[in-house]
Design a protein around this motif. Structure first.
Motif, short mmCIF file in Angstrom:
data_model
loop_
_atom_site.label_atom_id
_atom_site.label_comp_id
_atom_site.label_asym_id
_atom_site.label_seq_id
_atom_site.Cartn_x
_atom_site.Cartn_y
_atom_site.Cartn_z
N ALA A 361 -0.20 -6.23 -20.86
CA ALA A 361 -1.66 -6.31 -20.62
C ALA A 361 -1.85 -6.89 -19.22
N ILE A 362 -2.62 -6.20 -18.39
CA ILE A 362 -2.71 -6.55 -16.97
C ILE A 362 -4.16 -6.80 -16.55
N VAL A 363 -4.35 -7.85 -15.74
CA VAL A 363 -5.64 -8.10 -15.11
C VAL A 363 -5.36 -8.54 -13.67
N LEU A 364 -5.92 -7.78 -12.71
CA LEU A 364 -5.65 -8.01 -11.30
C LEU A 364 -6.96 -8.13 -10.53
N GLY A 365 -6.90 -8.86 -9.41
CA GLY A 365 -8.11 -9.01 -8.58
C GLY A 365 -7.79 -9.01 -7.11
N ALA A 366 -8.79 -8.63 -6.30
CA ALA A 366 -8.63 -8.65 -4.84
C ALA A 366 -10.00 -8.73 -4.20
N GLU A 367 -10.05 -9.29 -2.99
CA GLU A 367 -11.29 -9.30 -2.23
C GLU A 367 -11.29 -8.09 -1.30
N VAL A 368 -12.28 -7.22 -1.47
CA VAL A 368 -12.37 -5.99 -0.68
C VAL A 368 -13.75 -5.93 -0.02
N ASP A 369 -13.78 -5.94 1.31
CA ASP A 369 -15.04 -5.88 2.06
C ASP A 369 -16.03 -6.96 1.64
N GLY A 370 -15.49 -8.17 1.42
CA GLY A 370 -16.35 -9.29 1.08
C GLY A 370 -16.84 -9.33 -0.34
N LYS A 371 -16.30 -8.47 -1.20
CA LYS A 371 -16.70 -8.44 -2.61
C LYS A 371 -15.47 -8.49 -3.50
N ALA A 372 -15.70 -8.83 -4.75
CA ALA A 372 -14.59 -8.92 -5.71
C ALA A 372 -14.29 -7.54 -6.28
N ALA A 373 -13.00 -7.21 -6.36
CA ALA A 373 -12.54 -5.97 -7.00
C ALA A 373 -11.59 -6.37 -8.14
N LEU A 374 -11.83 -5.82 -9.31
CA LEU A 374 -11.02 -6.17 -10.48
C LEU A 374 -10.47 -4.91 -11.14
N LEU A 375 -9.27 -5.04 -11.72
CA LEU A 375 -8.67 -3.92 -12.45
C LEU A 375 -7.97 -4.48 -13.68
N THR A 376 -8.16 -3.81 -14.80
CA THR A 376 -7.46 -4.19 -16.04
C THR A 376 -6.81 -2.95 -16.64
N CYS A 377 -5.66 -3.13 -17.27
CA CYS A 377 -5.05 -2.01 -17.99
C CYS A 377 -4.10 -2.56 -19.05
N VAL A 378 -3.85 -1.74 -20.06
CA VAL A 378 -2.97 -2.14 -21.16
C VAL A 378 -2.09 -0.95 -21.52
N SER A 379 -0.92 -1.23 -22.07
CA SER A 379 -0.06 -0.14 -22.56
C SER A 379 -0.74 0.46 -23.79
N LYS A 380 -0.53 1.76 -23.99
CA LYS A 380 -1.29 2.49 -25.00
C LYS A 380 -1.11 1.92 -26.41
N GLY A 381 0.06 1.37 -26.69
CA GLY A 381 0.28 0.82 -28.03
C GLY A 381 -0.66 -0.33 -28.37
#
Length: 438
Positions: A361-381
Motif C-alpha cells: 500500500a503506497i502513499v507518496l507526495g511532492a511539491e509541484v509548482d508551489g502546490k501539493a501533489a499526492l498519489l496513492t496505490c495498492v496491490s490488487k489483492g
C-alpha cells in the motif's frame, strides 16, 4: 430629467455630417439626475450631462460610439468624454473644468478631430468588410451587429462555421483592394421604398422610418446608415483583421483595426519577430520555424534522457524504501515524500514498487509548482480486503488542503498546502494501517 427637457425643448439638431464645430445654445444641464439652471462645481466626481439646441457631436447609436471634444463659452470649459442619443435629444457627458454653465448661454462646440477621423475610418471599413464577406462566403453572411470605435471595429455576421485562414486573408485582401481603389463615399436621404429598390442592406431585425439615410461606396456597397463616414474609401488607409471567433449559434465575429492602429499592430508584430530572431539567434525571421523545430527536438531528447536518469534514480531507492517500510498483516506500507519529486516521478515510484509483486500500500507526495501533489496505490489483492487507494487519497488530500480521486488501485490529488505534505502522507499511512489492522 430627460423627459421633462424633451417636453420643453423638443430635440437637438445634429450638424455633424457636415461640420465638427458650431455655435449653439445650451438648453439643458443634468447634474445628479436632476435638471439645473446653473452649475459651477469644478472637479465634480459624477459626470454632467449637457444638452444643446444643435450640435456636431454624434450621439452613440447604430454601434458607433459617441464623439468626444470640448464645449466652451462665457469663461467656462466643459470637456466631453462621451455623447449619447436619447430619443431626439443628444446629451454630452463630461466634466466642467473651469467657469460656470448656465441654461440659455451661447456656446462654441468643437469635436475632437482625431477621434472622429478614427471613427469614420473604422465605420467606412465596416461597410467594406460587409461587402468583402459577401464576396468571400456569400450574401447569407448578413450583419448581426457591430461596434465602431476610433480605428477599431467589431462586426458580427451570420455564418455557421469558422472562416478558414485562406478566407480571412481573402476578406482582408478585398477590403484593402477597395481601399486602394479610392471609391467615392456618398450619402443620401430618401424614401424607404426607394432605398430598398437601390438594394440597400438593412441590419437584421431593425425597423426603419419612412425616410432613411443611405450610404453608398463606389458601385459595391449600399447600406442604410446614420453614422459618420469618409468621403473616399482610400482615406481608410489600411485595414488589418485581428481575430475571427464565434459569439452565438450561427453568428461569427470579426475584429479589425484601421489607419494608424492597423499600422501599429503590424509594427508590433515586426518588433516581436525581431526580438525572437535575437533570442533564438537566427539569421532571418524566415529561419524561425526551423529553429523552433530544432529546439523542440532538443527539448524532447533532453526530457527523455532526464526521464531515463530519473527512473534509474528511483530504481536505486526502491529496495531501501521497502526495507524501511512498515509491515502490517503481511502488507508493506510505503509512505514518503521524495526530494525534487514531480507527478511523473511519483508514478514511476508507484509502478516500480508494485512491480515487486508483493502486497503493498503506497502513499507518496511532492511539491509541484508551489502546490501539493499526492498519489496513492495498492496491490490488487488488497482491494478485495477493502483497502482502496481512492479512499486513502481523500484522507491525505484533505490534510493538504485539496481533493482528488481515481481508481480503487490508483488515485491522485492536489492541494493548496504543500507545507502539510509530510502530515498528509502520514495520515494516508495511518488510514492504510487502520484498514489492515481492522
Amino acid at each position: 430629467p430627460i423627459d421633462a427637457l424633451r417636453k420643453t425643448s423638443g430635440s437637438t439638431e445634429f450638424l455633424g455630417y457636415t461640420t465638427t464645430e458650431s455655435t449653439s445654445e445650451l438648453i439643458g444641464i443634468i447634474a445628479e439626475k436632476q435638471l439645473v439652471d446653473e452649475l459651477e462645481e469644478v472637479g465634480h466626481t459624477d459626470p454632467i450631462g449637457v444638452v444643446l439646441d444643435q450640435t456636431p457631436f454624434y450621439g452613440e447609436a447604430g454601434g458607433q460610439v459617441g464623439d468626444t471634444g470640448v464645449i466652451t463659452g462665457g469663461g467656462f470649459q466643459f470637456d466631453v468624454f462621451g455623447t449619447q442619443k436619447d430619443g431626439e435629444l443628444i446629451v454630452h457627458f463630461g466634466h466642467l473644468r473651469r467657469g460656470m454653465l448656465s441654461v440659455g448661454a451661447t456656446v462654441t462646440t468643437q469635436v475632437a478631430s482625431e477621434h472622429r477621423a478614427g471613427i469614420r475610418r473604422a465605420h467606412s471599413a465596416t461597410h467594406i468588410l460587409h461587402h468583402a464577406l459577401h464576396q468571400t462566403i456569400g450574401e447569407k453572411a448578413t450583419q448581426r451587429g457591430s461596434v465602431v470605435k476610433e480605428d477599431a471595429l467589431r462586426f458580427d455576421f451570420a455564418h455557421g462555421k469558422s472562416l478558414t485562414r485562406a478566407e480571412i486573408r481573402q476578406v482582408e485582401d478585398i477590403i484593402n483592394a477597395r481601399i486602394a481603389e479610392g471609391s467615392e463615399v456618398g450619402t443620401q436621404v430618401m424614401d424607404l421604398a426607394d432605398a430598398k429598390k437601390l438594394g440597400a442592406m438593412a441590419l437584421f431585425g431593425e425597423k426603419y422610418p419612412d425616410r432613411v439615410r443611405v450610404v453608398t461606396m463606389g458601385d459595391f456597397s449600399v447600406e442604410f446608415c446614420g453614422g459618420t463616414h469618409l468621403s473616399n474609401t482610400g482615406q481608410v488607409g489600411f485595414c488589418k483583421i485581428t481575430s475571427e471567433e464565434p459569439v452565438a449559434k450561427g453568428v461569427r465575429r470579426i475584429t479589425a483595426l484601421t489607419g494608424p492602429r492597423a499600422l501599429e499592430r503590424i509594427r508590433e508584430t515586426e518588433d516581436l519577430l525581431e526580438e525572437m530572431v535575437k533570442i533564438l539567434k537566427t539569421p532571418q525571421p524566415s529561419d524561425l520555424p526551423r529553429r523552433v523545430e530544432v529546439l523542440q527536438e532538443e527539448l524532447r531528447d533532453a526530457k527523455q534522457e532526464l526521464a531515463k536518469q530519473s527512473s534509474q534514480s528511483v530504481a536505486g531507492t526502491i529496495d531501501e524504501l521497502l526495507a524501511a517500510a512498515e509491515e502490517v498483516d503481511g502488507v508493506k506500507i510505503v509512505a514518503c515524500v521524495p526530494e525534487n519529486g514531480t507527478r511523473e516521478v511519483l508514478r514511476d515510484y508507484a509502478d516500480q514498487l508494485r512491480s515487486k509483486n508483493i502486497p503493498i500500500a503506497i502513499v507518496l507526495g511532492a511539491e509541484v509548482d508551489g502546490k501539493a501533489a499526492l498519489l496513492t496505490c495498492v496491490s490488487k489483492g488488497l482491494i478485495e480486503r477493502g483497502v482502496k487507494a481512492s479512499d486513502c487519497i481523500k484522507v491525505a488530500a484533505k490534510v493538504a488542503g485539496g481533493g482528488g480521486g481515481g481508481r480503487p488501485d490508483m488515485a491522485e490529488a492536489g492541494g493548496k498546502k504543500p507545507e502539510n505534505l509530510e502530515e498528509a502522507v502520514a495520515e494516508g499511512a495511518k488510514f492504510y494501517r487502520g484498514k489492515l489492522e481492522g
